[in-house]
Design a protein around this motif. Structure first.
Motif, PDB file in Angstrom:
ATOM      1  N   MET A 120       0.830  -1.215   0.000  1.00 28.37           N
ATOM      2  CA  MET A 120       0.000   0.000   0.000  1.00 28.37           C
ATOM      3  C   MET A 120       0.861   1.261   0.000  1.00 28.37           C
ATOM      4  N   SER A 121       0.301   2.299  -0.501  1.00 28.28           N
ATOM      5  CA  SER A 121       0.852   3.643  -0.403  1.00 28.28           C
ATOM      6  C   SER A 121       2.290   3.755  -0.893  1.00 28.28           C
ATOM      7  N   GLU A 122       2.515   3.472  -2.162  1.00 27.31           N
ATOM      8  CA  GLU A 122       3.820   3.775  -2.741  1.00 27.31           C
ATOM      9  C   GLU A 122       4.052   5.272  -2.677  1.00 27.31           C
ATOM     10  N   VAL A 123       5.308   5.633  -2.586  1.00 29.62           N
ATOM     11  CA  VAL A 123       5.637   7.050  -2.551  1.00 29.62           C
ATOM     12  C   VAL A 123       5.577   7.622  -3.968  1.00 29.62           C
ATOM     13  N   VAL A 124       4.889   8.732  -4.118  1.00 25.77           N
ATOM     14  CA  VAL A 124       4.833   9.424  -5.404  1.00 25.77           C
ATOM     15  C   VAL A 124       5.769  10.618  -5.291  1.00 25.77           C
ATOM     16  N   VAL A 184      14.621  14.713   1.014  1.00 27.00           N
ATOM     17  CA  VAL A 184      13.534  13.965   1.625  1.00 27.00           C
ATOM     18  C   VAL A 184      13.669  14.016   3.142  1.00 27.00           C
ATOM     19  N   LEU A 185      12.595  14.405   3.813  1.00 31.23           N
ATOM     20  CA  LEU A 185      12.524  14.362   5.275  1.00 31.23           C
ATOM     21  C   LEU A 185      12.183  12.925   5.672  1.00 31.23           C
ATOM     22  N   CYS A 186      13.095  12.245   6.356  1.00 30.04           N
ATOM     23  CA  CYS A 186      12.889  10.813   6.637  1.00 30.04           C
ATOM     24  C   CYS A 186      11.991  10.575   7.851  1.00 30.04           C
ATOM     25  N   ALA A 187      11.921  11.531   8.764  1.00 26.79           N
ATOM     26  CA  ALA A 187      11.052  11.347   9.938  1.00 26.79           C
ATOM     27  C   ALA A 187       9.629  11.060   9.471  1.00 26.79           C
ATOM     28  N   GLY A 188       9.001  10.027  10.013  1.00 20.50           N
ATOM     29  CA  GLY A 188       7.633   9.692   9.649  1.00 20.50           C
ATOM     30  C   GLY A 188       7.535   8.778   8.434  1.00 20.50           C
ATOM     31  N   LYS A 189       8.672   8.447   7.836  1.00 19.54           N
ATOM     32  CA  LYS A 189       8.638   7.516   6.706  1.00 19.54           C
ATOM     33  C   LYS A 189       9.198   6.173   7.155  1.00 19.54           C
ATOM     34  N   GLN A 211      10.146   2.869   2.586  1.00 15.60           N
ATOM     35  CA  GLN A 211       9.930   4.071   1.786  1.00 15.60           C
ATOM     36  C   GLN A 211      11.233   4.819   1.525  1.00 15.60           C
ATOM     37  N   VAL A 212      12.032   4.993   2.580  1.00 17.92           N
ATOM     38  CA  VAL A 212      13.303   5.702   2.419  1.00 17.92           C
ATOM     39  C   VAL A 212      14.223   4.942   1.473  1.00 17.92           C
ATOM     40  N   ALA A 213      14.325   3.629   1.683  1.00 13.52           N
ATOM     41  CA  ALA A 213      15.211   2.819   0.830  1.00 13.52           C
ATOM     42  C   ALA A 213      14.753   2.885  -0.625  1.00 13.52           C
ATOM     43  N   GLY A 214      13.467   2.897  -0.844  1.00 15.47           N
ATOM     44  CA  GLY A 214      12.936   2.965  -2.207  1.00 15.47           C
ATOM     45  C   GLY A 214      13.281   4.271  -2.899  1.00 15.47           C
ATOM     46  N   ILE A 215      13.142   5.359  -2.178  1.00 12.36           N
ATOM     47  CA  ILE A 215      13.488   6.658  -2.762  1.00 12.36           C
ATOM     48  C   ILE A 215      14.972   6.705  -3.109  1.00 12.36           C
ATOM     49  N   LEU A 216      15.794   6.199  -2.196  1.00  9.78           N
ATOM     50  CA  LEU A 216      17.246   6.202  -2.413  1.00  9.78           C
ATOM     51  C   LEU A 216      17.608   5.368  -3.645  1.00  9.78           C
ATOM     52  N   ARG A 217      17.024   4.179  -3.758  1.00 10.89           N
ATOM     53  CA  ARG A 217      17.292   3.308  -4.891  1.00 10.89           C
ATOM     54  C   ARG A 217      16.909   3.999  -6.201  1.00 10.89           C
ATOM     55  N   ALA A 275      -1.785  14.252   1.538  1.00 10.42           N
ATOM     56  CA  ALA A 275      -0.805  15.257   1.132  1.00 10.42           C
ATOM     57  C   ALA A 275       0.588  14.661   1.013  1.00 10.42           C
ATOM     58  N   GLY A 276       0.983  13.831   1.998  1.00 15.42           N
ATOM     59  CA  GLY A 276       2.355  13.336   1.979  1.00 15.42           C
ATOM     60  C   GLY A 276       2.452  11.880   2.393  1.00 15.42           C
ATOM     61  N   THR A 277       3.619  11.323   2.195  1.00 15.02           N
ATOM     62  CA  THR A 277       3.861   9.923   2.489  1.00 15.02           C
ATOM     63  C   THR A 277       3.547   9.576   3.944  1.00 15.02           C
ATOM     64  N   SER A 278       3.841  10.494   4.849  1.00 13.31           N
ATOM     65  CA  SER A 278       3.670  10.209   6.268  1.00 13.31           C
ATOM     66  C   SER A 278       2.205  10.205   6.694  1.00 13.31           C
TER      67      SER A 278
END
Lengths: 213, 213, 213, 213, 213, 213, 213, 213
Positions: free
Chosen positions: C1-5, C20-25, C29-35, E87-90
């Protein structure tokens, strides 16, 4: 990154021994300041110092209740000028921080514990003894009513220290702080919540003026 | 209903001349207290006294800026011990309330106006003169940064009086109050917002200890 | 669910490198954005990145003080246009977040640490050097008085970053925030509490206008 | 008592024309500053100036919407660098204070009114024109959503000015202020509530760096 | 002590399936309610259910993102009436709580993620699709500007759910809550912070009126 | 300066008649909008309209309790779908604003006054009648307990409107607002304090979906 | 519109005479209730009644200090069970509202004025007399310390009424309210700010239990 | 340092058994007080006592739900005078603290659980039984609407205890507290958040007056 640029002259400038608030500083920063002080054979007071960190620092005289440590404190000057009064048992750590800060600067304070106003007779029995001091530091949380009662009876300097004790409407000390500020006793001034160190420094500012007179 | 039960002995007890906060009291109550004081030939300071009411009271020496009036003030004792410093033009009424309270008790204060930190040179030019006093009262609104700068440079007693000047995030003086309480300058204590009277009373508490020494 | 757009075009649109603000992710999600960034060979800055998570991510240049990591940063453009000033030792992590964000975008900032106003001489000794920069970022907690003093002396852009340092009336940075907003120094603007990243982005907005001119 | 000690050099020091906030100052104080400026043939901007008082002051060019008055403004420098955007009709006085402050300093701003996000098409139709400016000042109350939308689309400097418009949960501008500070648009900085003057000063700080480059 | 007295009729009365907020309840209490529901073969939705506790409960269909579990959900009624926008991923966990609550009651919602206003094109590209739904739930933290933009473009029911995402001036969701309440978009109503469950229940109230019509 | 840029298409877009909040707008602005609407023969609702100003505007149908005025309202559609419930006598102006907004859009609402929960029998006697409506708007100040009781008994849409009635801990409606948001009744949504207009708009959003079905 | 639906049975139900809070009600509403009561020969207490309005109402016994009026009060039952204590002169209107509410219900209260804790001897001299009452109502603003002292000495029921007296950190009575709630004296309960009427009603609830015993 | 000075006479003075709030006290302090009480064969109630600490204390009768422990409680006096009512399952620990405090003092309370107003029939079915008690303690969090409903139906003493249950706008019990204080039910008084102990003490103050009558 970010070496600490310490203000070693402040002590000389405003007459208060060097002190460092450890909360928010890294172990490396605290250890560095301590090493520097030891090299200069300078007095140094560390406040809000975590017990676990204190154990890893050499040659520090540490007090666990107040979470303060020092090296090279001043000798006691036996002024007998200051009294610290607390409302309840839970206010002791803050009162002890004030006591230790004063002792580090050469002033042993008289301590009067647990005289909150809900047990008025405990307080009234001690009021004359309290009132004989030049400076009275009142440490109280929750409703902080003690500051108003003492402020109305003591002719000398009265400094209120609100504590974060209590729950709910005590709001982490905000209620005690506001109550002391709104006190009907004239001329009571106030420090930040739990700031026993600051109250002691205010007392030292007063004593200097007086002892130099 | 509800006659005023005035505490005429408080002055003797804590060494501060009799004073009455007029805000929240009816004209009859204020007039009654004044009449009583005059009958006793007692000194009396009235604070937060509405100009329109002041005009209807006989024989009062009234100051419109500070909204204070008095009868039978103490003669000046020429101690030169106290300095009152303001950040901006709008802080003057509060500073003047402190000045008048001190004068009523026999202490003429030195006044230093408009040395807010945004014009740092105005302040630094006066810092040595300010620092020579035993007690410095700092009156500042908005960010109240002046208290921290003075507190870091002056060795004597520093009392902060936050004022309700400013708008928006100044929040009627709450920001100045909190900023003074959280000040990085050690040993600065604080009064309620706009409480020039209280700061003066605190200064009197300090001076008593000193002048009796 | 909820892929990051993810909004990969924002950098191009407003000229700030992807961050990218990682708090709350979540870690996924973070690893996906980085990749994704690595696949595109795009620059990427990660902020508020937990050290434990950072260790599990490959090929990231991580800084523990600021809790930031990056890949493919811009080369330094040697503009010398920006100065970051801190009031106290505890403000360093926020200042470092600003410094790293600027470096990621090709601007090495000059750092001036520990010039809080309670030790005014430390600050005045550096003021001329600070004032030479086009943009000055002031990082300060507690009473945040440093922003007012710098704002009154520096002709260029001054951006205040309140920090969450302090206790009691410091209210987790709310007091520093309000004090900076209510500052008597004209034209100082402010970011959210502890938002070193935002201050750096604001500085980049200023620099673009200038370097394009 | 309490003559105004005016800081006539600040203009030279930080490059912003002399300005005085009239709120909280007496008529005598304001009139004195104006007379002094006229004698020096100095430019002077008066903000938050009551219309009734403005009428009693001679030779002042007064604008009732923004409640600002001036003498000796700078000639227009035709930079075309600044755009001021408002969300709603009620935000106009604050926007006008910013516009007047800029004009007093020689910068005519482009005004874009009533583009609040609830009518998104009004905004999107103007976004390209807005984005062409080096500095965009966004004036918005209530939810202040306009600042986030503009901040996400405009590459230049974006300065948010929350206004005290709205009722209930708008909390006199506190909600707009907090929303702008918490904005998801990177690098938007914020002034105090209703502080159009401050936003203009921040723009001037930016422009100096740019035009001197 | 304190057996749970469960309101099994509420579902019938207001047409929303039985649901229990697990936060603040003991494991024994939650397990007892679940056992009771299973015995009655009643549908039951558990919200704010700790993953560790969920593992110890038998036969529950659990979703870790939203921390919800259920037994005996309603079959999908394929209404296609509801859209949930974030609104956001979080913000995903709160949106997912709403989605799961709707699914439990037989309504699959269309999900639109990550269309915060700072990347306006992502949102405008989806607005027509969003506007076709009878009920739109907008989930957003920080400045919550998305609710105002959607509220101004969508003719159907718009329900705002503020989230606790963000730091500093985001104040744990209070800013998003206040901004949604003060929104300039007419007829947007709001739930408690992070209350995805409540927003879904409100949507169900709307749908009942419609489908019964 | 600052002509009003009115969004005449919003009505068509989201199906709510044109309405203008007059608070914060000048007389010239309000009069201009009214003239424009009259020229277009468009319906127009004016809210928060001062009685003194209303008297100076021609041809307006004005209601003093709700401080609303209109021209060209929609004919009544006799849906009988909406009920407005108040807790106390002082909540009437806000309820009346909602009633008038609905009437302007063609929906006469049923009014149930003064059924606050402290007199529970008054409420229970009316609950069945209330529960028959598709949309129930609950207008209540102080503790706003009425919203929870109605929300637990009514199956349709329930919209809470907190009012600013009460003193002290009622905090100008903040307590009623928070209590409605924290209500234990599932699926009650809330508008801003005193926002009868907004609640009516939310009802209209619902009704459109339903009547179009 | 909006006729008042008065709850004439509440008095019988909970044993407190009919009373109406006039703040927030129109003159027509208040006059209507009064006429109705007179027609029924029912007792009626009007609180927060504006003096100007009171003059226009016939046959009302009005007290200007408490802003209360009544018709058909109960005869005095001479219970001597209740004492009302105030801290300062400004608290008198609230104390008087309590006194009048009690008198209207047949209970003359003993009044003890101006025994705030800053003048402790005034209080201790009266404590034994105060402690003899079954119910003690403590009316105090600012720091509200009096409630804690009385609560610690009096064995009977102690009800605190915070007042809105004071300025700055007194925060319109919020500080007194919080201090009373956080009081270290066990079993003190509290009413809303300035709610003398409510305290009297609570006392009546206590007395009923007792006198019926 | 800081031995506890315990007020063993308070019980005798105000008729409430000795009780100690353990939160904020060290293990040594709690153990010392317990040892002292045991030596005196005095009754002692410990509140907010951590389960882990309770296990290390000998001979204590401990209740984990309320986190209270006691020695030497009073025998039950079978008064049947007190009823404790809760809104929801999560309010049980606070209700239990009140119940245990009463039991320790010899009063078994009748408990009525889970009658929150969202399920009105559960409450109305019990109202007559509740109303027969001399004192009703209402324990409720979130919107605390139960206190208003009970206060309007019960003629005896009604004491509200707000609880910290809920999230978001429940604000840790502040909303329940404010809602109870602003309640439209006359004569309901309130304790601090989660203060079941205080509510019980208030009930004891009432009962003494009554049973002595």
């Amino acid at each position: 990154m970010s070496e600490v640029v310490f203000d070693w002259d402040r002590g000389a400038r405003i007459g208060i021994g060097e002190a460092v608030l450890c909360a928010g500083k890294s172990e490396a920063q605290v250890a560095g300041i301590l090493r520097d002080a030891r090299d200069r054979r300078a007095p140094l007071l560390l406040t809000r110092l975590d017990p676990a960190l204190a154990e890893r620092l050499d040659g520090l005289e540490y007090d666990a209740v107040s979470r303060t440590g020092w090296i090279n404190p001043a000798p006691d000057r036996a002024t007998g000028a200051i009294c610290i009064v607390t409302a309840g048992t839970s206010d002791a750590p803050v009162a002890r921080e004030a006591e230790r800060t004063l002792a580090f600067n050469g002033h042993a304070a008289e301590m009067v514990f647990d005289v909150g106003v809900a047990g008025l007779h405990r307080l009234t029995a001690r009021l004359d003894a309290i009132a004989r001091h030049r400076v009275v530091i009142v440490v109280a949380g929750m409703d902080a009513a003690l500051a108003s009662v003492v402020g109305g009876q003591v002719p000398g300097v009265v400094i209120g220290v609100p504590t974060s004790q209590g729950y709910g409407a005590a709001r982490g000390g905000e209620t005690a702080l506001a109550a002391m500020l709104a006190s009907c006793a004239a001329g009571v001034t106030v420090t930040n919540i739990d700031n026993g160190f600051g109250a002691a420094c205010a007392a030292l500012r007063h004593l200097r003026g007086w002892s130099d007179g």
